[in-house]
Design an enzyme around this catalytic site. Structure first.
Site, mmCIF file in Angstrom:
data_model
loop_
_atom_site.group_PDB
_atom_site.id
_atom_site.type_symbol
_atom_site.label_atom_id
_atom_site.label_comp_id
_atom_site.label_asym_id
_atom_site.label_seq_id
_atom_site.Cartn_x
_atom_site.Cartn_y
_atom_site.Cartn_z
ATOM 1 C CE LYS A 201 -4.043 -1.608 0.631
ATOM 2 N NZ LYS A 201 -5.133 -1.824 -0.658
ATOM 3 C CG ASP A 229 -3.848 -0.587 -3.873
ATOM 4 O OD1 ASP A 229 -4.743 0.160 -4.507
ATOM 5 O OD2 ASP A 229 -5.229 -1.446 -3.188
ATOM 6 C CD GLU A 255 -4.513 -3.401 -7.062
ATOM 7 O OE1 GLU A 255 -5.664 -2.926 -6.673
ATOM 8 O OE2 GLU A 255 -4.496 -3.617 -6.240
ATOM 9 C CG ASP A 280 -9.362 -1.733 -6.708
ATOM 10 O OD1 ASP A 280 -10.648 -1.462 -6.323
ATOM 11 O OD2 ASP A 280 -8.559 -1.823 -5.585
ATOM 12 C CE LYS A 304 -10.418 -4.874 -4.027
ATOM 13 N NZ LYS A 304 -9.910 -3.400 -3.525
#
Length: 403
Positions: A201, A229, A255, A280, A304
């Site tokens: 992250k 991400d 992402e 995303d 997702k």
């Protein structure tokens, strides 16, 4: 003895039925009875539970922090005794839902589907579809339970029923935002356990983000794949600056570097980034996939189940991407092994889903799910049992608050 074409097909069907029974552990009579009753299946009850699981430590991303998985568990019961399980995992910083809004939506959905045919999945998803705009995770839980029933009636693992074959594949594991030292130690620990792909992250100050990734790359070596991400955390100039600076560190993709609403900004970053861009938060349902492809705003999709509103919409997104010659990943929120297994069935069913990020339960304090997918050193294996192939421990369910 000669056989007519009709007779041959009838015998072939009985042979397949017997083979399926042996392969998946169901007695052939039970399977025949289930199939005979499939045409008259009806939903008789829906049980909804608050499905809370604590985390070993807070999960922090650029736009928020979660300290527990405050989910819903849904059990859809039928008049033939077949039960389907589903899970909703709201993630307020991304979907805007909460457990409370999911519970209210689930009660409304329950009233809408009682008495309906659970195998009419397309019809039922269209019926409850408007709720996806405010509570996609709640819709996903019911879609998941319906697919579980479908697989059980067919006597097949869901991924095989959907035409897939890859029951074993690789997933990454995620390091959330923390200090450079803690993130580096965590990433190194995962690599030492055999994980070949790490997701890290970022999305704060670009120079600080670079320092973290540089330290992690030095710690894990050149053979471990790293993907990052940003969770919408950067501005367009920051994203371009950060990704150009990170390029020598061999980053697989990034992402959602900028705001989900900024399609033009995402396209601008993609056009100037040496690192591939994955959408995303900009991608919830199939219509978003079409918009992003038309805008040429990204290289890949992160699908997702919780954002898409279930397996059906997730597969539709994959099909849209495939038509555009685009590869996809299936990701997750903080789901238990129940919803993660459902997402894994989606991965296994589609050839153009080549990446998986199914580690949402890696920081859960307990795993109340029986069966389901297993992960060892990043290698994920799906069960060969009908439907989703998992259940929730009855003892754990007894501790849950029923809605």
């Amino acid at each position: 003895m000669s056989l007519s074409r009709k007779g041959f097909l009838k015998l072939l069907g009985f042979g397949a039925l017997a083979a399926g029974s042996n392969a998946y552990g169901l007695p052939s009579k039970a399977l025949r009875d289930a199939r005979a009753g499939a045409g008259k299946l009806k939903i008789t009850d829906v049980e909804i539970f608050l499905f809370d699981i604590g985390l070993t430590s807070p999960f922090r991303i650029a736009i928020g922090e979660m300290t527990a998985a405050n989910d819903l568990l849904v059990r859809v019961r039928t008049d033939q005794g077949i039960v389907g399980l589903g899970e909703a995992c709201p993630f307020p910083p991304i979907t805007g839902e909460t457990q409370a809004t999911n519970a209210a939506a689930a009660k409304a959905i329950r009233d809408m589907i009682i008495g309906k045919d659970p195998l009419a999945i397309d019809d039922l998803v269209r019926l409850i579809g408007p709720i996806v705009h405010s509570n996609p995770s709640a819709v996903a839980a019911f879609d998941m339970a319906l697919h579980d029933i479908l697989g059980k009636v067919a006597g097949l693992p869901l991924f095989r029923l959907l035409g897939g074959t890859k029951s074993i594949f690789e997933t990454d594991i995620t390091t959330s935002i923390d200090t450079l030292e803690k993130m580096t130690a965590e990433a190194k620990g995962y690599a030492d356990k055999g994980y070949k792909t790490l997701k890290v992250k970022v999305g704060l100050d670009p120079d600080d983000d670079f320092a973290r990734i540089e330290a992690i790359r030095a710690a894990v070596g050149p053979k471990v794949r790293i993907r990052v991400d940003a969770n919408q955390g950067w501005t367009v100039p920051q994203a371009i600056y950060a990704l150009r600076k990170m390029a020598p560190l061999a980053i697989e993709f990034c992402e959602q570097p900028v705001l989900a609403s900024d399609t033009a900004g995402l396209k601008a970053v993609r056009s100037q980034s040496p690192i591939a861009i994955m959408a995303d938060e900009a991608l919830f349902g199939p219509s978003d996939a079409i918009k992003l492809i038309r805008a040429e705003a990204c290289d890949t999709f992160n699908i997702k189940v919780m954002k898409a509103g279930g397996l059906l919409n997730s597969i539709r997104i994959a099909h849209i991407a495939d038509a555009a010659n685009m590869r996809c990943m299936v990701g997750c929120m903080l789901e238990s092994n129940l919803a993660l297994t459902a997402a894994a069935h989606v991965v296994a069913s589609q050839a153009n889903i080549v990446y998986a990020d199914l580690d949402g339960n890696s920081e859960h304090v307990t795993n109340p799910v029986l069966g389901g997918m297993t992960v060892k050193a990043g290698t994920l294996t799906l069960p060969e049992t009908p439907g989703l192939g998992c259940d929730v421990d009855p003892a754990f369910v007894k501790t849950l608050q029923r809605i």
